[in-house]
Design a protein around this motif. Sequence first.
Motif, PDB file in Angstrom:
ATOM      1  N   SER A 194       2.962   6.110   5.440  1.00 54.64           N
ATOM      2  CA  SER A 194       2.222   6.765   4.363  1.00 54.64           C
ATOM      3  C   SER A 194       1.686   5.679   3.434  1.00 54.64           C
ATOM      4  CB  SER A 194       3.137   7.724   3.598  1.00 54.64           C
ATOM      5  OG  SER A 194       2.457   8.316   2.519  1.00 54.64           O
ATOM      6  N   VAL A 195       0.366   5.704   3.176  1.00 57.14           N
ATOM      7  CA  VAL A 195      -0.293   4.626   2.435  1.00 57.14           C
ATOM      8  C   VAL A 195      -1.058   5.202   1.248  1.00 57.14           C
ATOM      9  CG1 VAL A 195      -2.056   2.815   2.546  1.00 57.14           C
ATOM     10  CG2 VAL A 195      -0.477   3.140   4.459  1.00 57.14           C
ATOM     11  N   ALA A 196      -0.916   4.563   0.094  1.00 58.23           N
ATOM     12  CA  ALA A 196      -1.588   4.997  -1.134  1.00 58.23           C
ATOM     13  C   ALA A 196      -2.811   4.136  -1.399  1.00 58.23           C
ATOM     14  CB  ALA A 196      -0.629   4.901  -2.316  1.00 58.23           C
ATOM     15  N   LEU A 197      -3.911   4.795  -1.793  1.00 55.03           N
ATOM     16  CA  LEU A 197      -5.115   4.115  -2.271  1.00 55.03           C
ATOM     17  C   LEU A 197      -5.231   4.354  -3.772  1.00 55.03           C
ATOM     18  CD1 LEU A 197      -7.935   4.865   0.347  1.00 55.03           C
ATOM     19  CD2 LEU A 197      -6.335   2.949   0.260  1.00 55.03           C
ATOM     20  N   GLU A 198      -5.475   3.277  -4.524  1.00 50.73           N
ATOM     21  CA  GLU A 198      -5.629   3.385  -5.973  1.00 50.73           C
ATOM     22  C   GLU A 198      -6.790   2.525  -6.429  1.00 50.73           C
ATOM     23  OE1 GLU A 198      -1.620   3.239  -8.128  1.00 50.73           O
ATOM     24  OE2 GLU A 198      -1.236   2.225  -6.227  1.00 50.73           O
ATOM     25  N   SER A 199      -7.532   3.018  -7.411  1.00 52.21           N
ATOM     26  CA  SER A 199      -8.581   2.214  -8.038  1.00 52.21           C
ATOM     27  C   SER A 199      -7.959   1.372  -9.140  1.00 52.21           C
ATOM     28  CB  SER A 199      -9.668   3.110  -8.633  1.00 52.21           C
ATOM     29  OG  SER A 199     -10.398   3.757  -7.618  1.00 52.21           O
TER      30      SER A 199
END
Length: 356
Positions: free
Chosen positions: A218-223
């Motif tokens: 499970s991978v998180a993308l954040e600005s």
Amino acid sequence: MTLKREPRSLPLFDFSTSLPVQPVEWLVERFLARGAGTILFGQPGVSKTAHAAHLAACLVAGVPFAELPTIERGLRVLYLDFDGSIEWNMDLFKAAFRGIGREDLHSQLKCYSPNTEACILPGEDTLQSLEALGPDIACTVREHSIDLVICDSLGQMMMGDTNSGQDVALALRAGLNPARTAGAAVLVIDHATKAAATGNGVPTPIGSQQKRAWARVSVALESESYEDHVVTRWSVDKSNAAPFRPFRTRLDFQTAGGRLHQLTLTALGEAGARIRPDQKEGLDRTGQARQAILGALQSGARSRHELGSGSTVDRALKFLVESGQIQRLSHGLYGLSQSGNEVEPSGRPDIESQTW
């Protein structure tokens, strides 16, 4: 729900008859594995679909993706689009192929969307949900030798409630496990919670924990802001294998004639530990205190009392002394270093110079 039948003994294995463990075939190292599920999630506006388009182009072309090595032969990708339609995303995916210099490989990317009339089967007058599509997706994987299935997005694809553990488990197992059994990797695009984060500072997928239980990775993308650019941070939320280190990427969109023409992704290297919102706020306050101290010392030496009070000022003074920007002239008295310093630009605290 299962049909009623007579009870029977389950097929069992012991240590002498158990099946051998199969080696993991990584399509993208430590991110996408054949026969396994991966969840990629983030807040609205982080360009999840654009990142998925670039990823698909890299896999079709057999080139590395960002900081992660990919399998070196070209793969076939199936993109399940429930958020929009093929017409809406056609320019995006073509632009992604142009971005890696492989505009000739479009045919290796297959698309299905119930919102596109050309994808509706004869006699099919209702929207097919993910829960009902499992056998059809598996059949498509086998018939077209699909290596990766991208599902965009889970909340739009499933008929049930994305916050319900029972509904999520049914959608993932009935809708997507058949594709895994058929030999494809499965990438699910999902949304992050609006609120905060877990104890280690990484945001979580919206709704049920069944999502993380189902996924191998499970991978998180954040600005986040980095060197005057808005960039994307990639970090592992959960992994059953060796996780990758957080890294940053930047998307660039080029238009021609008012339409998207090219999409490129630039890898910016490792990102380091994530700063939680409460930590970031503290760093911002310290940065502002540094600016105020440097500004006050432009006109001459000042006592500790004149520079303010509190732990934030103490941290700012310690940083400025250790970095050589100011010096301690005597007990409780500070001045600019002999080399002289200018005030940092207004509104941009120098938090990048710290290590975390």
